[in-house]
Enzyme design. Structure first.
Site, mmCIF file in Angstrom:
data_model
loop_
_atom_site.group_PDB
_atom_site.id
_atom_site.type_symbol
_atom_site.label_atom_id
_atom_site.label_comp_id
_atom_site.label_asym_id
_atom_site.label_seq_id
_atom_site.Cartn_x
_atom_site.Cartn_y
_atom_site.Cartn_z
ATOM 1 N N ASP A 134 2.961 -3.442 -7.933
ATOM 2 C CA ASP A 134 1.964 -2.906 -6.887
ATOM 3 C C ASP A 134 2.342 -1.175 -6.843
ATOM 4 O OD1 ASP A 134 0.386 -2.822 -4.840
ATOM 5 O OD2 ASP A 134 1.940 -2.859 -3.115
ATOM 6 N N LYS A 136 1.512 2.423 -6.813
ATOM 7 C CA LYS A 136 0.138 3.118 -6.250
ATOM 8 C C LYS A 136 0.875 4.305 -5.858
ATOM 9 C CE LYS A 136 0.993 0.522 -2.297
ATOM 10 N NZ LYS A 136 0.851 -0.782 -1.522
ATOM 11 N N ASN A 139 3.984 4.539 -3.468
ATOM 12 C CA ASN A 139 5.445 4.423 -4.287
ATOM 13 C C ASN A 139 5.914 5.075 -5.088
ATOM 14 O OD1 ASN A 139 3.819 0.955 -4.552
ATOM 15 N ND2 ASN A 139 5.226 1.524 -3.104
ATOM 16 N N ASP A 152 9.863 0.570 -3.858
ATOM 17 C CA ASP A 152 9.462 -0.669 -3.819
ATOM 18 C C ASP A 152 9.565 -1.706 -5.377
ATOM 19 O OD1 ASP A 152 9.202 -0.377 -1.357
ATOM 20 O OD2 ASP A 152 7.120 -0.311 -1.228
ATOM 21 N N THR A 174 -7.291 -1.109 -0.957
ATOM 22 C CA THR A 174 -8.431 -0.871 -2.019
ATOM 23 C C THR A 174 -7.746 -1.411 -3.163
ATOM 24 O OG1 THR A 174 -8.106 1.240 -2.991
ATOM 25 C CG2 THR A 174 -9.439 1.181 -1.067
HETATM 26 P P1 AMP Z 1 6.160 1.980 2.330
HETATM 27 O O1 AMP Z 1 6.122 0.989 3.181
HETATM 28 O O2 AMP Z 1 7.248 1.849 1.306
HETATM 29 O O3 AMP Z 1 4.946 2.283 1.432
HETATM 30 O O4 AMP Z 1 6.637 3.485 2.792
HETATM 31 C C1 AMP Z 1 5.616 3.838 3.525
HETATM 32 C C2 AMP Z 1 5.716 5.547 3.630
HETATM 33 O O5 AMP Z 1 7.053 5.932 4.067
HETATM 34 C C3 AMP Z 1 5.694 5.977 2.143
HETATM 35 O O6 AMP Z 1 4.421 6.156 1.898
HETATM 36 C C4 AMP Z 1 6.408 7.242 2.397
HETATM 37 O O7 AMP Z 1 5.510 8.554 2.735
HETATM 38 C C5 AMP Z 1 7.361 7.005 3.333
HETATM 39 N N1 AMP Z 1 8.558 6.565 2.605
HETATM 40 C C6 AMP Z 1 9.057 5.356 2.084
HETATM 41 N N2 AMP Z 1 10.157 5.249 1.614
HETATM 42 C C7 AMP Z 1 10.695 6.516 1.649
HETATM 43 C C8 AMP Z 1 11.885 7.233 1.280
HETATM 44 N N3 AMP Z 1 12.692 6.546 0.604
HETATM 45 N N4 AMP Z 1 12.044 8.490 1.634
HETATM 46 C C9 AMP Z 1 10.993 9.375 2.151
HETATM 47 N N5 AMP Z 1 10.006 8.755 2.315
HETATM 48 C C10 AMP Z 1 9.876 7.150 2.425
#
Ligand code: AMP
Length: 350
Positions: A134, A136, A139, A152, A174
């Protein structure tokens, strides 16, 4: 904000919401003892159970906890309460790479630098049998030094959306970065699917827009399946050649990571020094069902002694336990703790 100021396991004080995905909310948090900044991903257990891919995710998280690489966001700890799972991860202070694209497309040498880091991370995980599935923009994060951190890895089972009929749920987002064979759901090679997504990411960095876009999903699917896209005139012939080999619909004919890494455009300025740290000690898998079947009638205090002996429990072991073993009354359980330096694993009840 619901979690601000909350303290997890007497250890992490929650701060602001960093972002939100389909299944999770991510918060900034601070390790109270060391003041280290971390990111905590909070997932509703019930949502994971609904996805129904616990076994695969268990395997992948175990794999993920064993990989350490400069360009992969490190997973420090996994904890669980009755209703939630907490992933304590490295904090990527620079935010999402694609925020940079809001200011326009990237220069070729800049895009190449990120692509090299992305391929390096993907290659490292693939060599350990962990696939992203996944990849994108969300990530792809940056640390305070602008180093790419892929997040992830191995958690795709948590983010895949499936209908009861087993088909991909299109409202998840998408399919812009997804390989044709994944959309077709005919069974696919995780490595080749990841390579396709890396190609789309490279294209977007250089063009400032997606290779496959249209007003409706069916049209996008059709374009992806036929690799129906055009190169903007500012793409160099070298990168055009490489991208054509990556965005090849037939996964068998698609270029491998190995070949990408020998490509002249890719190799320019590539630092091929090993960028990963070796994991000092492999974790010993535990047959969780066997361990707990004889404990089913014991109370939580008795079980505590046995829990302390376990070495490789993870959040999903606890989920699978939940039905046969009463965890009510427990607050938060650190599932496994991977020390930052020594990777000592601890399991105990709070
Ligand atoms: P995710 O559910 O992993 O897609 O996380 C959602 C959003 O949280 C991401 O698009 C980032 O903007 C932010 N995010 C996730 N993990 C981190 C991290 N380790 N450090 C900073 N921002 C994060």
């Amino acid at each position: 904000m619901e979690n601000k100021g909350k303290v997890l396991m007497q250890k992490y004080e929650f701060g602001r919401l960093l972002g939100q995905g389909n299944f999770a909310k991510v918060y900034h948090a601070r390790n109270i003892e060391t003041s280290q900044s971390v990111a905590v991903k909070v997932i509703e257990k019930e949502k994971v159970l609904k996805v129904g891919m616990i076994d695969q995710t268990k395997r992948e998280i175990s794999g993920m906890s064993l990989v350490k690489h400069t360009n992969i966001l490190e997973l420090y700890e996994v904890m669980a309460s009755k209703s939630k799972i907490y992933f304590v991860m490295e904090y990527a202070k620079g935010g999402e790479l694609f925020n940079k694209l809001s200011k326009g497309k990237l220069r070729e040498d800049v895009a190449r630098k990120y692509f090299q880091q992305l391929i390096s991370a993907v290659d490292f995980c693939h060599s350990r049998g962990v696939y992203h599935r996944d990849l994108k923009p969300e990530n792809l994060l940056l640390d305070e030094n602008g180093i790419l951190k892929v997040s992830d890895f191995g958690l795709s089972a948590l983010t895949e959306c499936k209908h009861q009929d087993g088909l991909l749920h299109t409202t998840c987002g998408t399919p812009a970065y997804v390989a044709p064979e994944v959309i077709n759901r005919k069974g696919y090679d995780g490595a080749k699917a990841d390579i396709w997504s890396c190609g789309v990411i490279l294209y977007v960095m250089l063009a400032g827009y997606l290779p496959f876009h249209d007003t409706n999903l069916i049209a996008i699917y059709r374009k992806i399946s036929k690799a129906d896209y055009k190169f903007p005139n500012w793409f160099s012939p070298e990168v055009t050649k490489l991208l054509s080999r990556i965005l090849t619909p037939n996964p068998k004919a698609r270029i491998s990571i190995e070949k990408i890494m020998t490509n002249p455009w890719f190799r320019k300025g590539f630092n091929s020094k090993p960028v990963h740290n070796k994991v000092e000690k492999a974790l010993v898998p535990v047959d969780i069902d066997a361990v707990f079947s004889s404990e089913a009638n014991n109370n939580a205090f008795e079980a505590k002694k046995d829990m302390a002996k376990l070495t490789n429990l993870n959040a999903f072991d606890i989920i699978s336990l939940s039905s046969g073993f009463d965890l009510s009354g427990l607050f938060v359980i650190p599932i496994f703790r991977l020390g930052l330096t020594n990777r000592i694993v601890t399991c105990y009840y709070n």
